[in-house]
Scaffold this motif. Structure first.
Motif, PDB file in Angstrom:
ATOM      1  N   ARG A  40       8.200   5.400  -9.642  1.00 33.53           N
ATOM      2  CA  ARG A  40       7.448   5.690  -8.394  1.00 33.53           C
ATOM      3  C   ARG A  40       8.203   5.728  -7.193  1.00 33.53           C
ATOM      4  N   TYR A  82       6.048   4.069  -1.321  1.00 35.08           N
ATOM      5  CA  TYR A  82       5.883   4.857  -2.422  1.00 35.08           C
ATOM      6  C   TYR A  82       4.440   4.834  -2.854  1.00 35.08           C
ATOM      7  N   TYR A  83       3.909   5.403  -3.825  1.00 35.65           N
ATOM      8  CA  TYR A  83       2.453   5.244  -4.231  1.00 35.65           C
ATOM      9  C   TYR A  83       2.180   3.919  -4.642  1.00 35.65           C
TER      10      TYR A  83
END
Length: 274
Positions: A40, A82-83
């Protein structure tokens, strides 16, 4: 223009991603919603950052360079946004990937997603709701027709922890392996089930179907031209920076190949054994 690269493991998705990242009008993200945190994080690196090149045109001598991959170390340092779990997946996708307006110079933005990504909880699963509801999202579906070769490649990569081979690297010898028939069948069934359901779900989207061997290896440059036309971006020659990991046949690689072939003889999966 928004797009998604939809695929299963060992289908040529990394090769396609690395090629599209070279295009100056395409912002290609990696596995934004992977179950693996490091994937990710590195999803937001550029081509130059992933491969250590200064020029996206890939000068000839750059392909001979050694030790150019520094993505994980770099990403840990520079990527902060980021996620993360508990974030609304659809909102994150719209804000960070399909952002409006796109960064200057980009005409298309998209990311890659495995069939089973973004399914661990209701927050991240909203990614799928977003993709299915927005009929303007262009879909590239990349698959490998022979799922025995797919599972073998996945098994070997997991065993050796070597997932890609760059064009300047020397191929290493792959070990012979024994495959469990039940594990093979489970992989076949799950992969085909995902394919059928997702193709039906995305039937109303602009959809480009591509196949690993034919399109990503035998007709790579034609395929890159086709994708750019699909995205309606100016044509740009793109280079392959990864090579096919193994040129050994499944018969040579799998110690119990004949046993597997007999096991699947009377099933729909017999076509994978030639």
């Amino acid at each position: 223009m928004k797009f998604v690269l939809l695929h299963h493991p060992r289908s040529g998705s990394t090769l396609m991603t690395s090629a599209l990242m070279q295009h100056p009008s395409i912002r290609m993200f990696g596995e934004v919603f992977s179950d693996d945190k490091e994937d990710r994080i590195t999803a937001f690196l550029t081509f130059d950052e992933m491969f250590g090149f200064q020029e996206k045109a890939l000068p000839e001598d750059a392909l001979k360079a050694q030790g150019t991959r520094r993505s994980v170390k770099l990403a840990r340092t520079v990527i902060k946004d980021y996620y993360k779990d508990s974030i609304d997946g659809a909102a994150f996708l719209q804000e960070k990937v399909f952002q409006k307006p796109l960064q200057e110079g980009y005409l298309a933005a998209g990311f890659r997603i495995f069939y089973d990504h973004a399914r661990s909880d209701t927050n991240v699963s909203r990614v799928w709701d977003y993709l299915l509801e927005d009929k303007e999202v262009h879909v590239i579906h990349l698959r490998r027709r022979n799922l025995l070769e797919t599972y073998l490649s996945f098994h070997l990569a997991s065993l050796t922890e070597k997932w890609v081979v760059r064009v300047w690297e020397t191929q290493s010898t792959q070990p012979q392996v024994t495959l469990d028939p039940h594990a093979c069948q489970t992989f076949f069934e799950e992969t085909i089930s995902y394919q059928e359901r997702l193709l039906q779900a995305f039937a109303d989207h602009p959809l480009l179907e591509l196949e690993y061997k034919r399109d990503m290896h035998l007709q790579f440059h034609d395929t890159m031209r086709k994708i750019q036309s699909f995205f309606q971006v100016p044509y740009q020659p793109l280079q392959a920076v990864l090579q096919k990991k193994s040129h050994v046949t499944p018969q040579e690689q799998i110690s119990n190949y004949e046993e597997l072939k007999a096991c699947f003889h009377a099933t729909p999966y017999k076509e994978f054994f030639v």
